[in-house]
Design a protein around this motif. Sequence first.
Motif, mmCIF file in Angstrom:
data_model
loop_
_atom_site.group_PDB
_atom_site.id
_atom_site.type_symbol
_atom_site.label_atom_id
_atom_site.label_comp_id
_atom_site.label_asym_id
_atom_site.label_seq_id
_atom_site.Cartn_x
_atom_site.Cartn_y
_atom_site.Cartn_z
ATOM 1 N N PHE A 160 -14.044 -7.014 -11.182
ATOM 2 C CA PHE A 160 -15.237 -6.213 -11.492
ATOM 3 C C PHE A 160 -15.557 -5.213 -10.383
ATOM 4 C CE2 PHE A 160 -15.880 -9.942 -14.249
ATOM 5 C CZ PHE A 160 -16.105 -9.284 -15.453
ATOM 6 N N ILE A 161 -15.391 -5.627 -9.130
ATOM 7 C CA ILE A 161 -15.682 -4.719 -8.015
ATOM 8 C C ILE A 161 -14.687 -3.565 -7.982
ATOM 9 C CG2 ILE A 161 -15.784 -4.527 -5.497
ATOM 10 C CD1 ILE A 161 -16.781 -7.491 -5.532
ATOM 11 N N GLU A 162 -13.450 -3.862 -8.302
ATOM 12 C CA GLU A 162 -12.414 -2.819 -8.304
ATOM 13 C C GLU A 162 -12.748 -1.710 -9.283
ATOM 14 O OE1 GLU A 162 -8.931 -1.130 -6.755
ATOM 15 O OE2 GLU A 162 -9.966 -2.984 -6.145
ATOM 16 N N GLY A 163 -13.429 -2.059 -10.371
ATOM 17 C CA GLY A 163 -13.800 -1.067 -11.368
ATOM 18 C C GLY A 163 -14.768 -0.022 -10.838
ATOM 19 N N LEU A 164 -15.423 -0.329 -9.713
ATOM 20 C CA LEU A 164 -16.376 0.609 -9.112
ATOM 21 C C LEU A 164 -15.731 1.512 -8.067
ATOM 22 C CD1 LEU A 164 -19.381 -1.842 -8.513
ATOM 23 C CD2 LEU A 164 -19.179 -0.139 -10.345
ATOM 24 N N ARG A 165 -14.545 1.127 -7.590
ATOM 25 C CA ARG A 165 -13.936 1.839 -6.478
ATOM 26 C C ARG A 165 -13.285 3.152 -6.910
ATOM 27 N NH1 ARG A 165 -10.844 -2.367 -2.542
ATOM 28 N NH2 ARG A 165 -9.844 -0.404 -1.985
ATOM 29 N N THR A 166 -13.152 4.050 -5.938
ATOM 30 C CA THR A 166 -12.575 5.373 -6.206
ATOM 31 C C THR A 166 -11.189 5.533 -5.593
ATOM 32 O OG1 THR A 166 -13.632 6.290 -4.219
ATOM 33 C CG2 THR A 166 -14.852 6.458 -6.297
ATOM 34 N N ASP A 167 -10.745 4.517 -4.841
ATOM 35 C CA ASP A 167 -9.469 4.640 -4.127
ATOM 36 C C ASP A 167 -8.458 3.603 -4.600
ATOM 37 O OD1 ASP A 167 -10.777 2.430 -3.161
ATOM 38 O OD2 ASP A 167 -10.214 2.759 -1.069
ATOM 39 N N SER A 168 -8.581 3.162 -5.833
ATOM 40 C CA SER A 168 -7.698 2.116 -6.351
ATOM 41 C C SER A 168 -6.248 2.578 -6.375
ATOM 42 C CB SER A 168 -8.122 1.726 -7.775
ATOM 43 O OG SER A 168 -9.427 1.216 -7.801
ATOM 44 N N LEU A 169 -5.349 1.640 -6.065
ATOM 45 C CA LEU A 169 -3.923 1.901 -6.223
ATOM 46 C C LEU A 169 -3.613 1.821 -7.710
ATOM 47 C CD1 LEU A 169 -2.565 -0.300 -3.279
ATOM 48 C CD2 LEU A 169 -3.013 2.161 -3.282
ATOM 49 N N MET A 170 -2.955 2.838 -8.229
ATOM 50 C CA MET A 170 -2.751 2.948 -9.671
ATOM 51 C C MET A 170 -1.295 2.687 -10.066
ATOM 52 S SD MET A 170 -5.886 3.662 -10.423
ATOM 53 C CE MET A 170 -5.828 4.127 -12.166
ATOM 54 N N PHE A 171 -1.132 2.179 -11.293
ATOM 55 C CA PHE A 171 0.202 1.961 -11.859
ATOM 56 C C PHE A 171 0.138 2.315 -13.334
ATOM 57 C CE2 PHE A 171 3.290 -0.865 -14.028
ATOM 58 C CZ PHE A 171 4.453 -0.361 -13.461
ATOM 59 N N MET A 172 0.815 3.391 -13.702
ATOM 60 C CA MET A 172 0.836 3.872 -15.085
ATOM 61 C C MET A 172 -0.585 4.059 -15.622
ATOM 62 S SD MET A 172 4.039 1.644 -16.632
ATOM 63 C CE MET A 172 3.975 2.511 -18.208
ATOM 64 N N GLY A 173 -1.451 4.610 -14.782
ATOM 65 C CA GLY A 173 -2.816 4.910 -15.198
ATOM 66 C C GLY A 173 -3.761 3.730 -15.154
ATOM 67 N N LEU A 174 -3.287 2.582 -14.701
ATOM 68 C CA LEU A 174 -4.116 1.375 -14.639
ATOM 69 C C LEU A 174 -4.359 0.983 -13.180
ATOM 70 C CD1 LEU A 174 -2.283 -0.684 -17.398
ATOM 71 C CD2 LEU A 174 -4.413 0.605 -17.661
ATOM 72 N N ARG A 175 -5.501 0.368 -12.919
ATOM 73 C CA ARG A 175 -5.803 -0.094 -11.566
ATOM 74 C C ARG A 175 -4.971 -1.340 -11.261
ATOM 75 N NH1 ARG A 175 -10.977 2.060 -9.775
ATOM 76 N NH2 ARG A 175 -11.968 3.223 -11.475
ATOM 77 N N MET A 176 -4.100 -1.223 -10.277
ATOM 78 C CA MET A 176 -3.176 -2.315 -9.970
ATOM 79 C C MET A 176 -3.907 -3.586 -9.573
ATOM 80 S SD MET A 176 -0.003 -2.805 -10.147
ATOM 81 C CE MET A 176 0.986 -4.282 -9.850
ATOM 82 N N ALA A 177 -4.980 -3.447 -8.791
ATOM 83 C CA ALA A 177 -5.721 -4.631 -8.342
ATOM 84 C C ALA A 177 -6.324 -5.398 -9.514
ATOM 85 C CB ALA A 177 -6.817 -4.222 -7.358
ATOM 86 N N GLN A 178 -6.731 -4.673 -10.552
ATOM 87 C CA GLN A 178 -7.288 -5.352 -11.721
ATOM 88 C C GLN A 178 -6.206 -6.082 -12.498
ATOM 89 O OE1 GLN A 178 -9.582 -2.101 -13.626
ATOM 90 N NE2 GLN A 178 -11.424 -3.245 -13.062
ATOM 91 N N TYR A 188 0.834 -1.217 0.000
ATOM 92 C CA TYR A 188 0.000 0.000 0.000
ATOM 93 C C TYR A 188 0.862 1.257 0.000
ATOM 94 C CZ TYR A 188 -3.576 3.347 1.411
ATOM 95 O OH TYR A 188 -4.424 4.432 1.466
ATOM 96 N N VAL A 189 1.874 1.274 0.851
ATOM 97 C CA VAL A 189 2.729 2.461 0.978
ATOM 98 C C VAL A 189 3.488 2.739 -0.312
ATOM 99 C CG1 VAL A 189 4.761 3.409 2.154
ATOM 100 C CG2 VAL A 189 2.942 2.312 3.485
ATOM 101 N N ILE A 190 3.946 1.685 -0.970
ATOM 102 C CA ILE A 190 4.698 1.860 -2.225
ATOM 103 C C ILE A 190 3.861 2.623 -3.254
ATOM 104 C CG2 ILE A 190 5.567 0.613 -4.257
ATOM 105 C CD1 ILE A 190 6.606 -1.536 -2.292
ATOM 106 N N PHE A 191 2.594 2.253 -3.372
ATOM 107 C CA PHE A 191 1.743 2.892 -4.373
ATOM 108 C C PHE A 191 1.142 4.212 -3.890
ATOM 109 C CE2 PHE A 191 1.810 -1.507 -5.881
ATOM 110 C CZ PHE A 191 2.079 -1.312 -7.223
ATOM 111 N N GLU A 192 1.277 4.486 -2.600
ATOM 112 C CA GLU A 192 0.797 5.762 -2.055
ATOM 113 C C GLU A 192 1.962 6.550 -1.454
ATOM 114 O OE1 GLU A 192 -2.526 7.049 -1.803
ATOM 115 O OE2 GLU A 192 -2.879 5.577 -3.375
#
Length: 261
Positions: A215-233, A65-69
């Motif tokens: 699919f649930i991650e696509g609804l979230r607003t606090d996703s950890l991002m990597f190069m503009g993509l949702r890391m969890a996805q 979490y800390v790495i991406f934030e």
Amino acid sequence: MNNPVAFEIYGFKVMWYGILIGLGIVLAFILAYKNAKKKGLDFDVLIDVFLISFPCAIIGARAYYVIFEWSNYKDNLSDIFRIREGGLAIHGGLIGAFLAAFIYTRIKKISFLAYADLVAPSIILAQAVGRWGNFMNSEAHGGPVSREFISKFPEFIQDGMNINGQYYHPTFLYESIWDILVCIILVIILYKVKKGYEGVVISSYMILYSIGRFFIEGLRTDSLMFMGLRMAQLISLAGIVLGLIFIFIIVKKNKNRNVIK
């Protein structure tokens, strides 16, 4: 909006987040104990693995979490250790826990896959309970929704998802329900899987959990991002692919074994 503090003891705040994680662990152990008896595995070995893996899971979850934030922590490093308020990424926790468990079982010459299969339903059960900690922290929610939409949920969910006058998708609830369904499916698979197919249950966990999380991650607003993509996805897609590959290898290996016989 919820109060993340459950109660105070001499000024020390006990957070709902920690209580719910603890409850999830207790329920996970109860389920693992029952499953260990059913499968004829040593529950004491599981406890030993847990004592090694759990601290590594917490470290991995927080580090991930800390790495991406990092931008939120670089100027105040002491905040890194304030995990009682949230900020644990499940994928980081899983990586830390499974890496530690794999190393430990290799050293002790214990079947990693047999015990990974055993704990898979327990892991997803703990996740289902732990998601309610996100609810109490008013985090891990989705985007804004209308009053009409949220009115379909129980009143306490409506109140909890009313954050500063705006209602949000209760994505924690979606994932908690999905995790419970996956737990039931994994227990069924665990009881039905035959000897020689070790790894099928944990692989099924990777596939099923990842499908729901994607699919649930696509609804979230606090996703950890990597190069503009949702890391969890991205991790979820990798989990689905790897899970399918592992099951294919396990099934093929057993077919070859039967042919040789």
